[in-house]
Scaffold this active site. Structure first.
Site, short mmCIF file in Angstrom:
data_model
loop_
_atom_site.label_atom_id
_atom_site.label_comp_id
_atom_site.label_asym_id
_atom_site.label_seq_id
_atom_site.Cartn_x
_atom_site.Cartn_y
_atom_site.Cartn_z
N ARG A 137 0.87 -1.19 0.00
CA ARG A 137 0.00 0.00 0.00
C ARG A 137 0.89 1.22 0.00
O ARG A 137 1.64 1.46 0.95
CB ARG A 137 -0.91 0.02 1.24
CG ARG A 137 -2.13 0.98 1.04
CD ARG A 137 -2.88 1.21 2.35
NE ARG A 137 -2.09 2.03 3.24
CZ ARG A 137 -1.99 1.85 4.56
NH1 ARG A 137 -2.64 0.88 5.15
NH2 ARG A 137 -1.24 2.65 5.28
N GLU A 159 4.88 7.14 2.09
CA GLU A 159 5.72 5.94 2.21
C GLU A 159 5.08 4.81 1.44
O GLU A 159 3.90 4.86 1.11
CB GLU A 159 5.91 5.53 3.69
CG GLU A 159 4.61 5.11 4.34
CD GLU A 159 4.79 4.26 5.59
OE1 GLU A 159 5.91 3.80 5.86
OE2 GLU A 159 3.78 4.05 6.28
N GLU A 385 7.83 1.37 11.55
CA GLU A 385 6.52 1.28 10.91
C GLU A 385 5.46 1.26 12.00
O GLU A 385 5.74 0.94 13.15
CB GLU A 385 6.40 -0.05 10.15
CG GLU A 385 7.41 -0.25 9.05
CD GLU A 385 7.28 0.75 7.94
OE1 GLU A 385 6.14 1.15 7.64
OE2 GLU A 385 8.32 1.16 7.40
P1 ADP Z 1 4.46 4.84 9.63
O1 ADP Z 1 5.32 3.78 9.07
O2 ADP Z 1 4.60 5.02 11.09
O3 ADP Z 1 3.04 4.70 9.16
P2 ADP Z 1 4.53 7.22 7.96
O4 ADP Z 1 5.64 7.64 7.10
O5 ADP Z 1 3.34 6.71 7.24
O6 ADP Z 1 5.06 6.18 9.02
O7 ADP Z 1 4.09 8.44 8.89
C1 ADP Z 1 3.01 8.36 9.76
C2 ADP Z 1 2.04 9.49 9.47
O8 ADP Z 1 2.69 10.76 9.61
C3 ADP Z 1 1.48 9.48 8.07
O9 ADP Z 1 0.36 8.64 7.97
C4 ADP Z 1 1.14 10.96 7.84
O10 ADP Z 1 -0.11 11.28 8.40
C5 ADP Z 1 2.23 11.67 8.64
N1 ADP Z 1 3.35 11.99 7.74
C6 ADP Z 1 4.39 11.22 7.45
N2 ADP Z 1 5.23 11.80 6.57
C7 ADP Z 1 4.69 12.99 6.28
C8 ADP Z 1 5.08 14.08 5.42
N3 ADP Z 1 6.19 14.03 4.71
N4 ADP Z 1 4.28 15.16 5.38
C9 ADP Z 1 3.15 15.22 6.12
N5 ADP Z 1 2.73 14.24 6.95
C10 ADP Z 1 3.48 13.13 7.03
MG MG Z 2 2.33 4.99 7.29
#
Ligand code: ADP
Ligand code: MG
Length: 491
Positions: A137, A159, A385
């Site tokens: 996803r 991501e 994650e």
């Molecule tokens: P995880 O693996 O913990 O899900 P993510 O990279 O998805 O890590 O980050 C968690 C959440 O943080 C995302 O679902 C989003 O809401 C917010 N987030 C992450 N990266 C960004 C970004 N570059 N800009 C804005 N919000 C972000």
């Molecule tokens: Mg995430």
């Protein structure tokens, strides 16, 4: 920031606001409370539920109506799915690249170190199963810019989840709920709702892999690796049901500790679990250090990796989806090692600004200074994650100031994606809250390859997570956001 700063667009008065206004009117004429009652009944009746701490099932938090997204941006996100599938598979078959990219992080992060150790053990022994399956996803937010009066909506990737990507079941049901609410109760609105068969399509991916492995002798099952006490079990169950209903593939739920105690490797490399042969091991656990209470769980992962079962994901796929790898492939020329030029240039369109922090050179010092001084424009992310791990604002600035260079290797810095807020109606525990929100769009895709041939590579459906403006994190299970679906708007 690596890209020039452009003025953020105001959607006010545009097609999205217009559409939203019409929906708001339709909700008011129907009666918001009545609509919430209809939606909540649909949710409970169709398994849009999660377990709470006391193991009571409640409806999961959801958007009352779908979240608007520019049709062109949605089309772009759909296009990326199969390209990321191919990319992850190719990276996974380049252990040297994975090792080089993650060795710095592994020095300070024992979790990454353990995963690398398993990867290298299995690589050295010789991999017993060339087939690799991914249920991915890829998550995006829509970055909106306005250059000289021209508004552009560009999805930027947050991501790519290569392990335990969740909510295909619940989001498929949410799409049905939205279709029902509009067609049955708000017929004056004729929304363009993209088809969402995420759960059926993910089941298809596992079923195709299962079929490649099973033989006529013995009982064959797919294992779903779960966390004990999982709150999101209904979402997982819907995959189990879709596999049985569509393909008669039996699924057995087991924790890593269960697999270590009741699983064994046959002489021919088959993974056996109780009296069954295992075709596919599908992980809905194992992505966080919390899932490894002792060496037992690590031993289970090694046992699975050594077997001829198809892993979903293999440790190599898991590592290919880490944040450090995401940042590394965004560096000039790196993506091109794994993709042809055409695929690489398409993929680059969705890359946000990403920076590694492992060096102590002038460029790294400059970006750190920039992030400290403009702490609303960046996110600091560890190699983790599952939500709730990132650093924002002041906390990010402090962390950047206090970390040593080697500690920084296990983190990446990312441009903060800032979508234009849109009014949304969120239902939490039966209560309706209306306010300005942002959404994150997750596009599911499945991939099966043997290193030479692409046997299956398909877009599967979508998920939307909507949260109030000002909430940084994004998890549904962790209470940050609501599940929704997409409605396409011509912008
Ligand atoms: P995880 O693996 O913990 O899900 P993510 O990279 O998805 O890590 O980050 C968690 C959440 O943080 C995302 O679902 C989003 O809401 C917010 N987030 C992450 N990266 C960004 C970004 N570059 N800009 C804005 N919000 C972000
Ligand atoms: Mg995430």
């Amino acid at each position: 920031m690596s890209e020039p700063r452009r003025k953020r667009a105001r959607i006010g008065g545009g097609p999205i606001e217009k559409y939203n206004g019409a929906v708001q009117q339709a909700i008011v004429s129907f009666g918001p409370e009545r609509l919430v009652e209809e939606a909540t009944a649909f949710a409970i009746g169709n398994g849009i539920v999660m377990f709470e701490q006391d193991n009571q099932a409640i409806h999961c938090p959801f958007g009352l109506v779908p979240f608007p997204v520019p049709a062109s941006a949605f089309g772009e996100m759909e296009k990326y799915g199969p390209l990321f599938g191919r990319l992850v598979d190719r990276i996974s078959r380049s252990p040297d690249f994975i090792n080089d990219t993650l060795k710095g992080a592994a020095e300070t992060d024992p979790f990454t170190a353990q995963l690398l150790k398993i990867l290298n053990t299995v690589e050295k022994e010789g991999n017993t199963q060339p087939l690799r399956l991914g249920l991915f996803r890829s998550d995006y937010m829509i970055h909106t810019t306005n250059d000289e009066g021209k508004t552009q909506h560009r999805p930027l990737q947050v991501e790519n989840n290569t392990i335990a990507a969740s909510f295909a079941g619940l989001s498929t049901a949410i799409s049905s709920m939205h279709d029902f609410l509009f067609s049955r109760h708000l017929p004056s609105i004729k929304p363009t709702l993209p088809e969402n068969k995420a759960i059926q399509n993910l089941a298809k991916g596992i079923a195709i892999a299962h079929k490649r492995i099973v033989t006529d002798d013995g009982n064959w099952v797919a294992i779903m690796v779960i966390q004990p006490g999982e709150k999101n079990a209904v979402d997982q169950r819907s995959l189990e049901y879709a596999l049985w209903e569509g393909y008669r593939v039996p699924v057995v739920r087991a924790s890593l500790a269960d697999i270590e105690s009741a699983g064994s490797l046959a002489v021919n490399g088959n993974l056996q679990y109780g009296n069954n042969n295992v075709s596919v091991v599908y992980f809905r656990a194992g992505y966080t250090p919390n899932d490894y209470k002792s060496q037992t769980e690590w031993d289970a992962v090694l046992k699975i990796e050594r077997s001829s079962a198809i892993k979903c994901p293999s440790v190599a796929y898991h590592l290919a989806g880490t944040k450090k790898i995401q940042q590394q492939i965004a560096l000039p020329g790196v993506l091109e090692r794994f993709c042809d030029e055409k695929d690489a240039s398409v993929l680059r369109e969705c890359f946000a600004g990403l920076w590694g922090l492992e060096k102590d050179d002038e460029a790294t010092k400059a970006i750190i200074k920039q992030a400290i001084e403009n702490n609303d424009d960046y996110v600091l992310k560890p190699q983790r994650e599952g939500g709730g791990n990132n650093f924002y604002h002041e906390e990010m600035a402090n962390k950047l100031k206090e970390m040593s260079v080697s500690e920084r290797s296990a983190y990446i810095l990312m441009q903060k994606i800032k979508p234009t807020p849109v009014t949304a109606h969120l239902v939490m525990k039966g209560e309706l809250k209306t306010g300005l929100c942002l959404s994150e769009f997750g596009l599911f895709a499945t991939y099966l390859g043997d290193g030479k041939n692409e046997l299956h590579n398909e877009m599967c459906g979508h998920l939307v997570r909507t949260k109030s403006v000002g909430v940084d994190e994004g998890g549904v299970a962790s209470g940050f956001s609501c599940l929704s679906s997409a409605v396409l708007i011509d912008c």
